[in-house]
Design a protein around this motif. Structure first.
Motif, PDB file in Angstrom:
ATOM      1  N   GLN A  74      -7.366   0.610   1.660  1.00 22.48           N
ATOM      2  CA  GLN A  74      -7.135   2.087   1.886  1.00 22.48           C
ATOM      3  C   GLN A  74      -6.840   2.219   3.474  1.00 22.48           C
ATOM      4  O   GLN A  74      -6.102   2.915   3.821  1.00 22.48           O
ATOM      5  N   VAL A  82      -3.820   1.005   4.889  1.00 23.20           N
ATOM      6  CA  VAL A  82      -2.501   2.011   4.386  1.00 23.20           C
ATOM      7  C   VAL A  82      -2.640   3.025   5.694  1.00 23.20           C
ATOM      8  O   VAL A  82      -1.719   3.686   6.141  1.00 23.20           O
ATOM      9  N   SER A  88      -0.020   4.145   8.326  1.00 24.36           N
ATOM     10  CA  SER A  88       0.670   5.492   8.362  1.00 24.36           C
ATOM     11  C   SER A  88       0.242   6.223   9.777  1.00 24.36           C
ATOM     12  O   SER A  88       1.066   7.178  10.177  1.00 24.36           O
ATOM     13  N   ILE A 130       5.295   3.511   2.408  1.00 31.71           N
ATOM     14  CA  ILE A 130       4.632   2.080   2.381  1.00 31.71           C
ATOM     15  C   ILE A 130       4.294   1.650   0.907  1.00 31.71           C
ATOM     16  O   ILE A 130       3.928   2.455   0.127  1.00 31.71           O
ATOM     17  N   SER A 185       2.739  -2.207  -1.438  1.00 33.66           N
ATOM     18  CA  SER A 185       1.862  -3.354  -1.164  1.00 33.66           C
ATOM     19  C   SER A 185       2.595  -4.423  -2.049  1.00 33.66           C
ATOM     20  O   SER A 185       3.304  -4.281  -2.828  1.00 33.66           O
ATOM     21  N   THR A 189      -5.629   3.999  -4.375  1.00 30.03           N
ATOM     22  CA  THR A 189      -5.119   4.352  -3.199  1.00 30.03           C
ATOM     23  C   THR A 189      -5.470   6.218  -2.992  1.00 30.03           C
ATOM     24  O   THR A 189      -5.275   6.883  -3.968  1.00 30.03           O
ATOM     25  N   LEU A 219       1.491   5.508  -2.711  1.00 27.43           N
ATOM     26  CA  LEU A 219       2.605   4.409  -2.277  1.00 27.43           C
ATOM     27  C   LEU A 219       3.699   4.710  -2.821  1.00 27.43           C
ATOM     28  O   LEU A 219       4.215   5.543  -3.583  1.00 27.43           O
TER      29      LEU A 219
END
Length: 300
Positions: A166, A169, A173, A183, A185, A202, A206
């Motif tokens: 997390q 991410v 960002s 974004i 994974s 998350t 995503l």
């Protein structure tokens, strides 16, 4: 719904994308070779993947010169970034560009080794900002028993790894050259399962999730948390991720109306994209990587 069994022969693809192999597919073999190429894989009596170390990083195909610096990486900027607690990831991106798509890349059970860093560079050359995360607090395993211990530790306390990803991410960002709505994974084996766990936990939606033969969740209610496309790459002879489990996963995604592309390559086993493994399948590897790049291009 897109469950496809893939059977490749020569340069002709006889699955859903039947055509002569493209230049992208032929060149993809050298790209994907950066992933896990120092490990051979087989399954133990319980159907779990067991890895045996062979070779060394020096055998890996890469355009990285010996003792390379960031300025020698042909248009890429690289750095080690502290993005969560004591975790430092490998960040790589094109030197030019703004509003770029980004990928959280998740390592195999060996940890964040040079192979994964090489793969991050390969993906960055496609125009992505890539943060290869570290779920092991800086440790890289060099033998199977230690790798098993490290991955088991993550499994016994999964929340730490989830918070780690997390944070990755969030870090992406925050970068000025990243479009935070783009974004995704991506992970292989251990990292494939973690890619799915990030999707399920998350805090920020995503754009896409990519899973290479990782542990799956087949509960429809749990998977309903996902609201973006999913790509799954598997082998029909993989005893640790059976075809029946892949079908259940795909059926649950369909029931939740989650866009998905699931490919099962006929006759290949676990870690078939591992160039030094007994299960290595070069044509299937190249095709899977070409599909990965196409999927990311369309959705991220």
């Amino acid at each position: 719904m897109s469950l496809s069994f893939m059977s490749l022969g020569g340069n002709v693809l006889t699955g859903a994308f039947a055509q002569n192999a493209t230049e992208e597919q032929r060149s993809a073999t050298s790209s994907i070779a950066a992933v896990g190429a120092i490990a051979n894989a087989h399954d133990d009596e319980n159907g779990n993947p067991v890895w045996v170390l062979s070779g060394s990083d020096s055998s890996m195909p890469s355009d990285r010169p010996a003792n390379a610096t960031a300025t020698e990486l042909k248009g890429l900027t690289t750095s080690t970034v502290n993005y969560y607690g004591n975790a430092s990831g490998y960040l790589v991106y094109p030197k030019n560009g703004s509003g770029l798509p980004a990928v959280v890349m998740i390592h195999e059970w060996w940890g964040l080794n040079q192979n994964i860093k090489n793969m991050a560079e390969q993906l960055a050359r496609e125009g992505y900002v890539v943060l290869a995360v570290d779920l092991y607090g800086g440790e890289v395993a060099t033998e199977a028993n230690r790798a098993r211990e490290l991955s088991s530790a993550v499994g016994s306390n999964p929340q730490v790894a989830i918070e780690n990803m997390q944070a990755a991410v969030q870090h992406l960002s925050s970068l000025q050259n990243v479009n935070s709505s783009r974004i995704a994974s991506l992970g292989w084996c251990f990292g494939g399962g973690q890619s799915l766990q990030l999707a399920l936990n998350t805090e920020q939606p995503l754009a896409a999730t990519v899973i290479y033969y990782g542990n799956l969740v087949t509960d429809q209610n749990e998977l309903s948390k996902i609201d973006w496309p999913v790509l799954g790459i598997f082998g029909s002879a993989d005893q640790s991720i059976p075809v029946d489990t892949v079908r259940q996963f795909e059926s649950a995604l369909d029931a939740d109306r989650i866009e998905n592309e699931i490919y099962i390559y006929e006759g290949v086993g676990h870690a078939f994209a591992n160039p030094s493994g007994d299960n290595y399948a070069p044509e299937e590897t190249a095709d899977a990587w070409a599909k990965t790049l196409d999927f990311l291009k369309r959705h991220v």
